[in-house]
Design a protein around this motif. Structure first.
Motif, PDB file in Angstrom:
ATOM      1  N   ILE A 136     -21.301 -42.922  33.833  1.00  0.00           N
ATOM      2  CA  ILE A 136     -20.706 -42.048  34.855  1.00  0.00           C
ATOM      3  C   ILE A 136     -19.436 -42.680  35.404  1.00  0.00           C
ATOM      4  CG2 ILE A 136     -21.048 -41.039  37.143  1.00  0.00           C
ATOM      5  CD1 ILE A 136     -24.013 -40.753  36.440  1.00  0.00           C
ATOM      6  N   ILE A 215     -18.452 -33.891  34.417  1.00  0.00           N
ATOM      7  CA  ILE A 215     -19.222 -35.128  34.558  1.00  0.00           C
ATOM      8  C   ILE A 215     -20.659 -34.818  34.964  1.00  0.00           C
ATOM      9  CG2 ILE A 215     -19.454 -37.229  35.951  1.00  0.00           C
ATOM     10  CD1 ILE A 215     -16.446 -37.446  35.994  1.00  0.00           C
ATOM     11  N   THR A 219     -23.948 -36.021  33.025  1.00  0.00           N
ATOM     12  CA  THR A 219     -25.026 -36.719  33.731  1.00  0.00           C
ATOM     13  C   THR A 219     -26.369 -36.046  33.489  1.00  0.00           C
ATOM     14  OG1 THR A 219     -23.457 -37.389  35.454  1.00  0.00           O
ATOM     15  CG2 THR A 219     -25.792 -37.546  35.982  1.00  0.00           C
TER      16      THR A 219
END
Length: 244
Positions: A136, A215, A219
């Motif tokens: 991340i 993102i 994730t």
């Protein structure tokens, strides 16, 4: 037929910029730098995220279809952009470390008779969590510059506008003329800084939110995969209690 006097024609943006003060030009150059760097980050991240998503899909397809961890391991090493593949490599290495296998046994495949304890599985889970957090951070690298651009460039442009208006009023005081014809060019020059600030800020804010949404998608895939990997490890390698 009436001809236009060049002296009475409105100035173009480039002419107004060229005639602006040194401070106004410095503000515009600073905003241009912010804009160029922001677009470079946006394009780089857009290409990298697209490749990462494609490789994630390829890896997950191989992971779901293959029954050999060694084959999955060999395939994942060929992927350069996939965050899920890197999470798998971390889990795979930890699985070997906790099971006591070495590099020689890795070539032959995981020994099915090797058993892991509940504590070993917790350690693998912690390693997967750390790997996800690292991915991340890697995906979000330099996105903070877009946030900085979106929050600061409007104020930098506003500063250039205020400075330009102050300069215009100072010239009015020197010349002693306050007609609209005398004030308008200076104010127009000053307002260019505000427009430039918004031109730099709006794309940065839009793509910052867009890339952060990407993102969150990465994730979610990594979290889902880590749970699948832990379930597979528990099912195949967890030490079964002995009944007496």
């Amino acid at each position: 037929m009436e001809t236009l006097n060049p002296s009475t024609m409105p100035l173009s943006i480039f002419e107004m910029v060229s005639r602006s003060s040194t401070m106004a030009k410095a503000v515009l150059v600073l905003l241009l730098i912010f804009s160029i760097v922001s677009w470079a980050i946006i394009l780089t991240k857009f290409i990298a995220y697209r490749k990462a998503k494609q490789e994630d899909q390829s890896f997950l397809r191989v992971f779901s279809q293959s029954s050999s961890l060694v084959n999955i391991y060999n395939f994942s090493q060929k992927l350069k952009y996939s965050p899920v593949a890197r999470v798998f490599l971390t889990g795979y290495s930890e699985l070997y470390r906790y099971s006591g296998n070495n590099e020689q046994t890795r070539e032959a495949g995981m020994a099915r008779e090797v058993a892991l304890s509940e504590q070993d599985l917790k350690g693998i889970g912690l390693s997967l969590t750390k790997a996800i957090n690292h991915e991340i951070e890697r995906l979000a690298h330099r996105l903070d510059f877009l946030a900085t651009t979106g929050s600061t460039t409007p104020f930098i442009g506003l500063f250039g506008t205020v400075w330009g208006i102050m300069h215009s009023f100072r010239m009015i005081g020197v010349k002693g003329s306050a007609s609209i014809g005398g004030v308008a060019p200076g104010i127009a020059e000053a307002l260019i800084a505000t427009a430039a600030g918004l031109f730099a800020a709006i794309p940065a804010v839009v793509f910052y939110n867009y890339l952060n949404a990407k993102i969150r998608g990465f994730t979610a895939r990594m979290d889902d995969f880590s749970r699948d990997f832990l379930f597979m490890s528990e099912k195949d390698f967890l030490r079964k209690p002995v009944d007496y």
